[in-house]
Scaffold this motif. Structure first.
Motif: not given
Length: 215
Positions: A137-144, A149-150
């Motif tokens: 739900g927060r993948i708009a944030d590049p850090a998230v 992906l990790k």
């Protein structure tokens, strides 16, 4: 513009994904406890029921997601992605229940070191699936996105570990076991447990697809 406002918009799909992931972890924790307490028939039955309960709860969430898809015109991510993700997640819960059921139906008298190892790897994969799903739900944030992906990469790594444990377990089983019935029982259980990690990898692949298309 008014027509767009009147269309049924996204059901709370991300929250339902989180609920389902929680059920998966409940099922994997119950299965781990089943394996850890396998020598006690009473505890074995208790934890098998807990696996069943978690799988049924996961089924209810899956049905709710599918109902929401029929009711919702505008979804937060592609409809096919939602369908593939929730069904691959449900496969994880189903396989945990299938494995626990097979152990009971085959009257497995003891668990091997390989069952313990595969159970541990399955539980780790399920926990990582939950973590990754929680980030959708927060993948708009590049850090998230990077964190998710990790987590998917780690699931892939653990699935590879499970493959190696399975190959070693099969080699040992056919080399050392003398009871044909025991070979059949353990072969089925090893394969089911390894399939749990395979399905977790499928979930990770779908999450990666969602991220690549939506971030």
């Amino acid at each position: 513009m008014l027509f767009g406002k009147l269309l049924p918009r996204e059901g709370n799909f991300f929250e339902m994904f989180n609920q389902h992931a929680h059920c998966i972890v409940d099922a994997s924790n119950a299965f781990s406890a089943l394996v850890a307490n396998y020598a006690d028939p009473r505890m074995r039955e208790k934890y098998q029921h807990e696996v069943d309960d978690a799988e049924r709860a996961a089924d209810r969430v899956t049905h709710e997601v599918n109902r929401a898809l029929h009711r919702t015109f505008i979804t937060p991510i592609d409809r096919e992605q939602i369908h593939l993700l929730i069904n691959s997640m449900d496969d994880v819960a189903d396989l945990l229940q299938d494995t626990a059921e097979a152990m009971a139906l085959y009257d497995l008298q003891h668990v091997t070191e390989e069952v313990v190892l595969l159970s541990d790897l399955s539980a780790k994969c399920c926990a990582l699936v939950q973590e990754a799903v929680q980030k959708l739900g927060r993948i708009a944030d590049p850090a998230v996105t990077e964190q998710a992906l990790k987590l998917c990469e780690e699931i892939d790594r653990l699935e590879g570990d499970a493959d190696r444990v399975l190959r070693s377990a099969m080699s040992k089983l056919f080399r050392d076991a003398v009871d044909a019935r025991e070979i059949i029982k353990l072969k089925e259980i090893y394969e089911l447990l390894e399939s749990v990690t395979d399905k977790c990898e499928d979930v990770a692949n779908h999450i990666e697809g969602v991220i690549l298309e939506n971030s």
